[in-house]
Motif scaffolding. Structure first.
Motif, PDB file in Angstrom:
ATOM      1  N   ALA A 213     -13.497  12.084  -1.949  1.00 31.72           N
ATOM      2  CA  ALA A 213     -12.695  11.315  -0.933  1.00 31.72           C
ATOM      3  C   ALA A 213     -13.670  10.750   0.054  1.00 31.72           C
ATOM      4  N   ALA A 214     -13.084   9.946   1.166  1.00 32.95           N
ATOM      5  CA  ALA A 214     -14.056   9.521   2.319  1.00 32.95           C
ATOM      6  C   ALA A 214     -12.877   9.570   3.445  1.00 32.95           C
ATOM      7  N   LEU A 215     -13.559   9.637   4.714  1.00 32.92           N
ATOM      8  CA  LEU A 215     -12.908   9.796   5.864  1.00 32.92           C
ATOM      9  C   LEU A 215     -13.041   8.186   6.300  1.00 32.92           C
ATOM     10  N   VAL A 216     -12.018   7.656   6.764  1.00 27.40           N
ATOM     11  CA  VAL A 216     -12.138   6.115   7.100  1.00 27.40           C
ATOM     12  C   VAL A 216     -11.704   6.078   8.587  1.00 27.40           C
ATOM     13  N   THR A 217     -12.492   5.358   9.480  1.00 30.58           N
ATOM     14  CA  THR A 217     -11.987   4.894  10.793  1.00 30.58           C
ATOM     15  C   THR A 217     -12.413   3.483  11.015  1.00 30.58           C
ATOM     16  N   TRP A 218     -11.871   3.013  12.091  1.00 29.34           N
ATOM     17  CA  TRP A 218     -11.833   1.549  12.390  1.00 29.34           C
ATOM     18  C   TRP A 218     -11.452   1.207  13.774  1.00 29.34           C
ATOM     19  N   ASN A 219     -11.671   0.252  14.264  1.00 28.09           N
ATOM     20  CA  ASN A 219     -11.425  -0.326  15.618  1.00 28.09           C
ATOM     21  C   ASN A 219     -10.039  -1.301  15.622  1.00 28.09           C
ATOM     22  N   PRO A 220      -8.946  -0.917  16.454  1.00 25.37           N
ATOM     23  CA  PRO A 220      -8.018  -1.564  16.321  1.00 25.37           C
ATOM     24  C   PRO A 220      -8.171  -2.972  16.750  1.00 25.37           C
ATOM     25  N   PRO A 221      -7.210  -4.103  16.426  1.00 24.60           N
ATOM     26  CA  PRO A 221      -7.331  -5.569  16.650  1.00 24.60           C
ATOM     27  C   PRO A 221      -7.254  -5.525  18.175  1.00 24.60           C
TER      28      PRO A 221
ATOM     29  N   SER B 206      -9.600   0.858  -0.830  1.00 21.56           N
ATOM     30  CA  SER B 206     -10.827   1.065  -1.404  1.00 21.56           C
ATOM     31  C   SER B 206     -11.234   0.098  -2.393  1.00 21.56           C
ATOM     32  N   SER B 207     -12.535  -0.080  -2.228  1.00 24.91           N
ATOM     33  CA  SER B 207     -12.890  -1.074  -3.588  1.00 24.91           C
ATOM     34  C   SER B 207     -12.436  -0.791  -5.018  1.00 24.91           C
ATOM     35  N   ALA B 208     -12.185   0.521  -5.093  1.00 28.11           N
ATOM     36  CA  ALA B 208     -11.583   1.174  -6.352  1.00 28.11           C
ATOM     37  C   ALA B 208     -10.096   1.221  -6.277  1.00 28.11           C
ATOM     38  N   GLY B 209      -9.330   0.612  -5.290  1.00 29.09           N
ATOM     39  CA  GLY B 209      -7.898   0.471  -5.236  1.00 29.09           C
ATOM     40  C   GLY B 209      -7.701   1.624  -4.427  1.00 29.09           C
ATOM     41  N   ASN B 210      -6.480   2.696  -4.696  1.00 28.00           N
ATOM     42  CA  ASN B 210      -6.109   3.963  -3.860  1.00 28.00           C
ATOM     43  C   ASN B 210      -5.850   3.396  -2.602  1.00 28.00           C
ATOM     44  N   PRO B 211      -4.597   2.601  -2.330  1.00 29.39           N
ATOM     45  CA  PRO B 211      -4.431   2.425  -0.651  1.00 29.39           C
ATOM     46  C   PRO B 211      -3.823   3.498  -0.072  1.00 29.39           C
ATOM     47  N   VAL B 212      -4.067   3.727   0.980  1.00 28.76           N
ATOM     48  CA  VAL B 212      -3.334   4.897   1.893  1.00 28.76           C
ATOM     49  C   VAL B 212      -3.109   4.367   3.266  1.00 28.76           C
ATOM     50  N   SER B 213      -1.642   4.689   3.773  1.00 26.20           N
ATOM     51  CA  SER B 213      -1.272   4.115   5.078  1.00 26.20           C
ATOM     52  C   SER B 213      -1.141   4.987   6.043  1.00 26.20           C
ATOM     53  N   LEU B 214      -0.919   4.942   7.282  1.00 29.89           N
ATOM     54  CA  LEU B 214      -0.477   5.644   8.506  1.00 29.89           C
ATOM     55  C   LEU B 214      -0.091   4.674   9.560  1.00 29.89           C
TER      56      LEU B 214
ATOM     57  N   GLY C 191      -8.758  10.584  -4.176  1.00 30.48           N
ATOM     58  CA  GLY C 191      -8.610   9.841  -5.469  1.00 30.48           C
ATOM     59  C   GLY C 191      -9.876   9.155  -5.558  1.00 30.48           C
ATOM     60  N   LEU C 192     -11.077   9.403  -4.982  1.00 32.35           N
ATOM     61  CA  LEU C 192     -12.425   8.487  -5.466  1.00 32.35           C
ATOM     62  C   LEU C 192     -13.265   9.369  -6.378  1.00 32.35           C
TER      63      LEU C 192
END
Length: 895
Positions: free
Chosen positions: A700-708, A723-731, A746-747
């Motif tokens: 897996a991976a922990l993913v973060t970002w800055n809001p628009p 991910s580039s492998a698919g596997n979308p996840v929403s929150l 799921g990576l």
């Protein structure tokens, strides 16, 4: 919801009949009052302008003129005959300027009888420096790519708008590995040498903010400099000069100095190893909402967003760099002019596309000119240094005023602009900006004063100006180091009752020239005194960059506390990036901070004490500060020593604990709250999130970002990570605000993967963000993190503020939360969010707990959490007086 944005809407909805009806109605009213511009020496002077008018007309209500320039010329004659008091009425619609509206002292009114440029009642005139782009054709169905010929008068622009929605210039990660050289880079392949128009490509360097990314560079966490490419030959990439030298060779203090710093004392000497992203390349097209101007072939390319029809859309490209220029002189200032109810839109700024690029220092001030890095604004700190210290180059305003008096902007709108919105520069005195909207601006929203005249003669001083009851949001959209309101050296100015929100960096920045205290020297002596920053509502700021705050001050603000800056009654909450709600940065002197409410702000609520080096002092005392009666989470105990008083501040654990008088008094006053409903774009999805970064774990991976920054026509409600492998996840957006990251499962271990993020609102879903740098999940030995460092507690009678630093050992995986346990009682609080991900080094953060019993000792246990679990706690025992610490307290002002 009111909309006065869109040129097509402004022309189509009222139509000729509506404009004519308004003109006839006004003419009848004026006739009844025996007021006519055609009569000799009329009691009131009026000129009427309409997009359907004719400059051969006399400018009466029934026969309006067409252009603002002609109306200005007529006004000169009329106001001379009547001693001022001319009103230029603008009917609704679009006024395309072929050149800026230039005003001189000859266009001034008289005291009490201003020359007024005003919208007709109920009408929405738009003054535009843009051209409409038509003739779109589909040229690449696979990419859904459309093209249109550029109008002949469009030689370059940095912005494009579709139905009032800002399009993004093409951008993406560098497609090659780059190794920095003295003149640019060497790439690991010649791929980019085959790209179109390499001299139009820009490299963008975003300041670090503690994310898990190797691309965090910039010239300080508060900057986002950019340099154009000069040329690409094979694998050699040469950057433009002087931008490259100004961004990589900032001169250091002389050899032998005890201080290892750059002479400008602001940020590092170079931008870092690699850009955050590449912008303005044809080969990066393919993402909806992105565009490219092929200048040699005079063709504009665009990939439409979902639902956009380029056959009917209003596509605007800014051409002019100024819409209004009004410059007086010290001996002959321009004065007594009012703009009322007018929208100013579609202007660009081309200097960042030139050889100088955008080598940022702070707040969109840049280092410019050949050898600027070695001399500009460095005064005595560098050989040949130019004085005064800190006089770097300010970004211009698309509306520019200098040496002016009594210039008023009332309920105007500054929208879709490519530089700063409005610049009230040197010698701006007794101006008023009230009830205006500033949004969708590339740089600073409003600039007041400058930094080139710290001690100015009376005529050159910026003083007694008012910025009151304005809505300033979603500005600094292109140059993310910009701020909502930027004030240089100013005296007796009022910044009050404004709402500032959704900003990439700081809300209000005021003051300058304090950095020399880093080398034990006095900050710049200046005219600043008695400025008031009061009752502003600031939230959702610091969305992209770091090391700023809601209200930021540095330097000398007055000769004493009694005559210094006052910061009072402001409500500041929900700050994303690291910094302070009220930031007293280097050399901040003579500031009174009282009665403010600060909540959910990252790291400390206020900045820090600074040693006093002014007037020959030796740093044994602090610069005078008075911090009293604030409602906050920081919790500093009462003290009064070395010129700094901290007293009677209240720890809060919920906004309901803020007195209603402060909560209700901040932000727009009732008469101006209607401007919060105004919108200036078609129904639109948000922009993509920014700065996506990931940290790999097992499978897996922990993913973060800055809001628009640009949320579109509705608030963001959801994010989706793919991910580039698919596997979308929403929150949900609320969940992201709470946690600051999402776990992407799921990576496959051992396979590199990147991540993109979309943001959604009620109007739709954004295009995908720029992909994160690649990471490789894998099974690895993880340890639980060590105990947090330097824990200490500030207590009040019934609440506590627990401060701490990140553990020195994170166990090989990012810390994603902290657990605070309070005994007796076993109260257990989970601390998470963006600040936990960015906390590092000597920076501190804090959490608050309530429900404590006065006089009772409590033990606070704090542990860190990573992917391996919860680590051992650090503990401290505290009662409700003073500060209890497991280790000495530490503050870390900007280095």
């Amino acid at each position: 919801m009111t909309s006065r944005h869109h040129p097509a809407a402004n022309l189509a909805s009222p139509g000729k009949a509506r404009v004519l009806a308004a003109l006839i109605l006004t003419a009848l009213v004026l006739s009844a009052l025996k007021i006519s511009v055609s009569r000799a020496l009329p009691a009131v002077q009026a000129i009427y302008v309409s997009p359907q008018g004719d400059d051969h007309n006399p400018g009466t209500a029934d026969r309006p003129v067409r252009t603002l320039q002609h109306a200005r010329n007529v006004a000169r004659v009329l106001k001379t005959r009547a001693g001022g008091g001319v009103t230029v009425y603008l009917a609704g619609g679009l006024y395309r300027l072929a050149e800026p509206l230039t005003l001189s002292p000859a266009d001034s009114g008289a005291p009490g009888r201003s020359v007024i440029y005003a919208a007709l009642p109920g009408e929405h005139p738009v003054v535009s420096g843009g051209v409409r782009i038509t003739g779109w054709k589909l040229v690449d169905p696979a990419k859904h790519l459309w093209a249109a010929p550029a109008p002949a008068d469009l030689t370059n622009t940095r912005q494009l708008y579709v139905n009032g929605v800002r399009a993004l210039r093409t951008r993406g990660r560098p497609p090659v590995k780059l190794t920095q050289t003295k003149t640019g880079y060497v790439a690991d392949s010649d791929l980019m040498s085959h790209w179109k128009n390499p001299a139009d490509i820009e490299f963008v360097y975003t300041g670090g903010n503690g994310l898990w990314s190797e691309h965090s560079n910039g010239l300080g966490a508060w900057t986002e400099p950019r340099c154009p490419v000069a040329g690409i030959h094979g694998t050699t990439i040469t950057m433009t000069q002087p931008c490259w030298d100004n961004s990589t060779r900032r001169v250091r203090l002389p050899p032998g100095s005890a201080f290892k710093r750059t002479a400008n004392l602001v940020g590092p000497a170079h931008v870092g190893k690699s850009p955050e992203y590449v912008e303005n390349a044809f080969e990066l097209l393919g993402t909806p909402g992105q565009w490219y101007f092929d200048r040699p072939n005079h063709t504009i390319y665009y990939v439409p967003r979902h639902g956009e029809d380029l056959g009917t859309a209003d596509v605007e490209a800014p051409v002019l760099e100024n819409l209004v220029i009004a410059h007086g002189t010290a001996q002959d200032p321009i004065h007594d002019i009012t703009f009322d109810g007018i929208q100013f839109s579609y202007a660009t700024w081309l200097a960042p596309s030139g050889p100088g690029g955008f080598s940022e220092i702070q707040a969109n001030y840049t280092v410019t000119g050949p050898r600027g890095y070695a001399v500009q604004g460095l005064c005595s700190l560098a050989p040949g240094g130019q004085c005064p210290y800190g006089a770097w180059t300010k970004a211009p305003g698309n509306l520019s005023f200098q040496y002016d008096r009594h210039i008023d902007f009332i309920k105007d709108a500054f929208v879709h602009l490519g530089a700063a919105g409005l610049d009230l520069g040197d010698g701006s005195q007794k101006d008023i900006v009230r009830g205006c909207v500033f949004t969708d601006i590339s740089g600073n929203g409003l600039e007041l004063g400058g930094v080139d005249q710290p001690v100015a003669p009376a005529a050159g001083m910026t003083r007694e100006d008012e910025v009151v009851d304005n809505h300033i949001y979603e500005v600094a959209d292109e140059y993310h180091g910009g701020v909502g309101v930027d004030v240089g050296y100013a005296r007796r100015c009022v910044i009050a009752h404004n709402q500032l929100d959704h900003l990439p960096y700081t809300g209000i920045s005021i003051g300058w020239g304090g950095w020399p205290d880093k080398i034990h020297q006095a900050g710049v002596a200046n005219d600043s005194a008695e400025n008031l920053v009061a009752d502003n509502l600031i939230f959702d700021h610091m969305l992209v960059l770091a090391d700023g705050g809601g209200i930021y001050t540095q330097g000398l603000t007055g000769p004493s506390l009694a005559e210094g800056e006052r910061v009072t009654g402001n409500v500041i909450h929900d700050q994303l990036g690291s910094g302070h709600a009220i930031y007293t940065d280097n050399g901040s002197c003579s500031i009174t901070i009282t009665g403010n409410a600060l909540f959910h702000d990252n790291f400390d609520d206020w900045g820090s004490r600074h040693h006093d080096y002014y007037d020959g002092a030796r740093g044994k005392l602090y610069d005078p500060l008075d911090v009293e009666g604030n409602y906050w989470e920081q919790g500093d105990g009462d003290s009064s020593a070395k010129n700094v008083t901290v007293r009677n501040n209240v720890i809060i654990t919920a906004t309901a604990q803020i007195p209603a008088s402060i909560r209700n008094g901040a932000g727009l006053e009732p008469a101006y709250r209607d401007i919060l409903k105004e919108r200036f774009e078609a129904d639109a999805a948000p922009e993509p999130p920014m700065r996506v970064a990931a940290s790999p774990v097992d499978g897996a991976a922990l993913v973060t970002w800055n809001p628009p920054v640009l949320e579109g026509s509705n608030p963001v409600t959801r994010y989706t990570v793919t991910s580039s492998a698919g596997n979308p996840v929403s929150l949900s957006a609320a969940e992201f605000a709470r946690t600051g990251y999402v776990r992407a499962p799921g990576l496959k271990n051992g396979e590199p993967v990147t991540f993109t993020v979309t943001s959604s609102n009620a109007s739709g879903t954004s295009p995908s963000s720029i992909a994160s740098p690649p990471v490789t999940p894998g099974a690895r030995e993880l340890r639980k993190p060590g105990a947090p460092a330097r824990i200490f507690v500030h207590r009040s009678k019934d609440a506590a503020s627990v401060h701490f630093q990140a553990p020195k050992d994170n166990g090989g995986s990012p810390v994603t939360a902290y657990i605070l346990t309070v005994n007796p009682g076993g109260q257990r609080v989970r601390i998470e969010g963006r600040e936990t991900l960015t906390l590092s080094g000597k920076h501190t953060m804090f959490a608050v707990v309530g429900g404590l019993r006065p006089g009772r000792p409590y033990t606070f246990h704090l542990s860190a959490v990573n992917a391996a679990g919860e680590g051992p706690p650090a503990s401290v025992i505290s009662v409700d007086s003073g500060v209890s610490a497991a280790h000495p307290t530490a503050r870390s002002p900007r280095g």
